[in-house]
Design a protein around this motif. Structure first.
Motif, mmCIF file in Angstrom:
data_model
loop_
_atom_site.group_PDB
_atom_site.id
_atom_site.type_symbol
_atom_site.label_atom_id
_atom_site.label_comp_id
_atom_site.label_asym_id
_atom_site.label_seq_id
_atom_site.Cartn_x
_atom_site.Cartn_y
_atom_site.Cartn_z
ATOM 1 N N PHE A 1 14.945 -21.244 12.588
ATOM 2 C CA PHE A 1 15.246 -22.577 13.116
ATOM 3 C C PHE A 1 15.162 -22.672 14.639
ATOM 4 O O PHE A 1 15.280 -23.756 15.192
ATOM 5 C CB PHE A 1 16.578 -23.105 12.577
ATOM 6 C CG PHE A 1 17.788 -22.262 12.894
ATOM 7 C CD1 PHE A 1 18.146 -21.196 12.095
ATOM 8 C CD2 PHE A 1 18.592 -22.561 13.986
ATOM 9 C CE1 PHE A 1 19.270 -20.427 12.371
ATOM 10 C CE2 PHE A 1 19.722 -21.809 14.276
ATOM 11 C CZ PHE A 1 20.062 -20.735 13.469
ATOM 12 N N ILE B 1 36.045 -20.507 -1.167
ATOM 13 C CA ILE B 1 36.941 -21.672 -1.084
ATOM 14 C C ILE B 1 36.176 -22.935 -0.678
ATOM 15 O O ILE B 1 35.388 -22.924 0.272
ATOM 16 C CB ILE B 1 38.057 -21.381 -0.051
ATOM 17 C CG1 ILE B 1 38.814 -20.114 -0.467
ATOM 18 C CG2 ILE B 1 39.009 -22.574 0.092
ATOM 19 C CD1 ILE B 1 39.529 -19.425 0.669
ATOM 20 N N GLY C 1 34.214 -22.369 2.749
ATOM 21 C CA GLY C 1 33.091 -23.320 2.751
ATOM 22 C C GLY C 1 31.972 -22.856 1.842
ATOM 23 O O GLY C 1 31.393 -21.794 2.058
ATOM 24 N N SER D 1 36.298 -27.592 -1.919
ATOM 25 C CA SER D 1 37.011 -28.520 -2.804
ATOM 26 C C SER D 1 36.049 -29.213 -3.761
ATOM 27 O O SER D 1 36.477 -29.954 -4.626
ATOM 28 C CB SER D 1 37.736 -29.578 -1.953
ATOM 29 O OG SER D 1 36.770 -30.342 -1.266
ATOM 30 N N LEU E 1 32.256 -20.885 7.204
ATOM 31 C CA LEU E 1 30.931 -21.501 7.204
ATOM 32 C C LEU E 1 31.076 -22.994 6.998
ATOM 33 O O LEU E 1 30.477 -23.597 6.098
ATOM 34 C CB LEU E 1 30.076 -20.870 6.089
ATOM 35 C CG LEU E 1 30.156 -19.328 6.079
ATOM 36 C CD1 LEU E 1 31.102 -18.816 5.032
ATOM 37 C CD2 LEU E 1 28.796 -18.707 5.944
HETATM 38 P P1 NAD Z 1 27.759 -28.406 4.413
HETATM 39 O O1 NAD Z 1 28.337 -29.525 5.194
HETATM 40 O O2 NAD Z 1 26.855 -28.706 3.275
HETATM 41 O O3 NAD Z 1 28.913 -27.452 3.855
HETATM 42 C C1 NAD Z 1 30.188 -27.350 4.383
HETATM 43 C C2 NAD Z 1 31.142 -27.124 3.205
HETATM 44 O O4 NAD Z 1 32.442 -26.878 3.710
HETATM 45 C C3 NAD Z 1 31.262 -28.299 2.263
HETATM 46 O O5 NAD Z 1 30.987 -27.891 0.940
HETATM 47 C C4 NAD Z 1 32.715 -28.788 2.438
HETATM 48 O O6 NAD Z 1 33.265 -29.301 1.247
HETATM 49 C C5 NAD Z 1 33.393 -27.492 2.858
HETATM 50 N N1 NAD Z 1 34.652 -27.664 3.605
HETATM 51 C C6 NAD Z 1 35.009 -28.633 4.476
HETATM 52 N N2 NAD Z 1 36.246 -28.396 4.966
HETATM 53 C C7 NAD Z 1 36.682 -27.253 4.390
HETATM 54 C C8 NAD Z 1 37.878 -26.491 4.484
HETATM 55 N N3 NAD Z 1 38.875 -26.865 5.290
HETATM 56 N N4 NAD Z 1 37.975 -25.360 3.754
HETATM 57 C C9 NAD Z 1 36.969 -24.958 2.930
HETATM 58 N N5 NAD Z 1 35.807 -25.650 2.794
HETATM 59 C C10 NAD Z 1 35.668 -26.773 3.516
HETATM 60 O O7 NAD Z 1 27.003 -27.509 5.494
HETATM 61 P P2 NAD Z 1 26.077 -26.187 5.444
HETATM 62 O O8 NAD Z 1 24.643 -26.593 5.482
HETATM 63 O O9 NAD Z 1 26.511 -25.257 4.394
HETATM 64 O O10 NAD Z 1 26.439 -25.604 6.896
HETATM 65 C C11 NAD Z 1 27.740 -25.116 7.136
HETATM 66 C C12 NAD Z 1 28.007 -24.941 8.616
HETATM 67 O O11 NAD Z 1 27.160 -23.932 9.149
HETATM 68 C C13 NAD Z 1 27.738 -26.190 9.460
HETATM 69 O O12 NAD Z 1 28.719 -26.298 10.481
HETATM 70 C C14 NAD Z 1 26.400 -25.873 10.091
HETATM 71 O O13 NAD Z 1 26.218 -26.576 11.303
HETATM 72 C C15 NAD Z 1 26.559 -24.405 10.337
HETATM 73 N N6 NAD Z 1 25.323 -23.639 10.561
HETATM 74 C C16 NAD Z 1 25.376 -22.714 11.550
HETATM 75 C C17 NAD Z 1 24.294 -21.912 11.806
HETATM 76 C C18 NAD Z 1 24.395 -20.841 12.844
HETATM 77 O O14 NAD Z 1 23.384 -20.280 13.242
HETATM 78 N N7 NAD Z 1 25.592 -20.479 13.301
HETATM 79 C C19 NAD Z 1 23.119 -22.069 11.055
HETATM 80 C C20 NAD Z 1 23.102 -23.015 10.022
HETATM 81 C C21 NAD Z 1 24.217 -23.806 9.789
#
Ligand code: NAD
Ligand code: ZN
Ligand code: ZN
Length: 337
Positions: free
Chosen positions: A75, A189, A166, A191, A233
């Motif tokens: 990315f 974990i 997540g 929801s 995550l």
């Molecule tokens: P997503 O929004 O589809 O998934 C997030 C999940 O977290 C959801 O299923 C949601 O229900 C859950 N969630 C929300 N609050 C929660 C809590 N308190 N406890 C447990 N679960 C909870 O997003 P995704 O595509 O899986 O990406 C996840 C994260 O990773 C995002 O913040 C994204 O920006 C980040 N990301 C980071 C990198 C990196 O290089 N660091 C790369 C890709 C994505």
């Protein structure tokens, strides 16, 4: 963000390649922009940083890629030669750029389009290897690399107790990554029932924080200590807080969720009192990809099961809404131009 028509991208530097996009995807990271939590991006920026396609045109200094080659991409772009690239931190390449981020006219448009311009193409793009499907290539470019990186940063090893906070696409890939690193006791974990089902199918013990108390379960499984490491995550403060609640003294919290809050959800004193190791940051996907190709080729994990929706690019606005609202079992959307 908008869906007005932009000019087709053109080669700019001699190290550029134009890729004709076959599939792109919507990422949880796009949602931070969609909601305006992440600021600074120019109006009219083409979003999207996960894609697979065919090389359409090469700049004159691109030797190793030929038109017609099928490629996927991390990315961010990276040069492969600078201080950070040589240390495997390709996410912080001195000349790297993030796809789908243009700020004050500078930056790189993304791949939710028909064609994408890829700078530093020879050291960025990866040709799709045998036994890797285009969708698996797309996952390798971001969510699989990121999930695995999070598990690696967490120090996952055989015999430990781990918790995944997540179960979005990145969290689900982290489950596969942690299992690949030998995790045996792995709690996951979220929801959202469909996502917890996917977590269970991959091999984790699902916990719905809406229905039960993750801390009681994880502490109950560890004689009251907490998990050896927690992988976060999500990228919000409740997930951050939960991760610190779940980790044992001397444990690690490994964060790849993108945080836009002003403050940590825990205090320096709590970190001290837990002898906490905290690791965070953008995944160096280009560095991770070669080591993860054999895992994909092994077909040990049904990675593409995270892709719940396949739609067309013109359905993009509806796809964003569906993914954001997590309706109709939407875990990940792949778009075809
Ligand atoms: P997503 O929004 O589809 O998934 C997030 C999940 O977290 C959801 O299923 C949601 O229900 C859950 N969630 C929300 N609050 C929660 C809590 N308190 N406890 C447990 N679960 C909870 O997003 P995704 O595509 O899986 O990406 C996840 C994260 O990773 C995002 O913040 C994204 O920006 C980040 N990301 C980071 C990198 C990196 O290089 N660091 C790369 C890709 C994505
Ligand atoms: Zn992403
Ligand atoms: Zn570099």
């Amino acid at each position: 963000m908008c869906h007005e028509t932009l000019e087709d991208p053109k080669l700019v530097e001699p190290t550029d390649v134009l890729v004709e996009v076959e599939i792109s995807a919507i990422c949880g990271s796009d949602l931070h922009v969609y909601h305006g939590r992440e600021k600074g991006i120019d109006h009219g920026t083409v979003m999207g940083h996960e894609f697979v396609g065919r090389v359409a045109e090469c700049g004159k200094d691109v030797k190793d890629l030929k038109p017609g080659a099928r490629v996927f991409s991390p990315f961010t772009t990276s040069c492969g030669e600078c201080f950070y690239c040589r240390r495997g931190l390709t996410a912080r390449c001195e000349s790297g750029q993030l796809f789908g981020w243009v700020e004050q006219g500078a930056g790189l448009h993304g791949a939710q389009a028909e064609t994408v311009r890829v700078p530093l193409a020879a050291s960025t793009l990866v040709e799709i290897p045998n036994d890797v499907t285009p969708e698996e290539g797309l996952l390798l470019g971001d969510v699989l690399s990121t999930g695995y990186y999070c598990a690696k940063q967490a120090g996952v090893e055989p015999g430990g107790v781990y918790a995944i906070v997540g179960c979005g696409p990145v969290g689900l890939m982290a489950i596969a990554g942690a299992l690949e690193l030998g995790a045996e006791t792995l709690f996951a974990i979220d929801s959202i029932p469909e996502r917890l089902d996917l977590a269970a199918r991959l091999g984790a013990t699902p916990i719905s924080y809406a229905q039960s108390d993750p801390r009681a379960i994880v502490h109950g499984a560890t004689q009251g200590r907490g998990a050896d490491a927690v992988l976060e995550l999500v990228g919000n403060s409740s997930a951050h807080r939960l991760a610190v609640n779940l980790v044992r003294p001397g444990g690690t919290v490994s964060v790849v969720g993108v945080h836009n809050e002003e403050r940590f959800a825990f205090t320096p004193a709590e970190a001290y009192d837990k002898n906490l190791t905290y690791r965070v940051g953008r995944c160096p996907a280009r560095h991770m990809i070669p080591q993860l190709i054999p895992m994909v080729q092994s077909k040990k994990y049904d990675l593409a099961a995270v892709i719940s929706h396949r739609m067309t690019l013109s359905e993009g606005p509806g796809a964003y809404k569906l993914f954001d609202e997590k309706r109709e079992g939407c875990t990940k959307v792949v778009l075809t131009p």
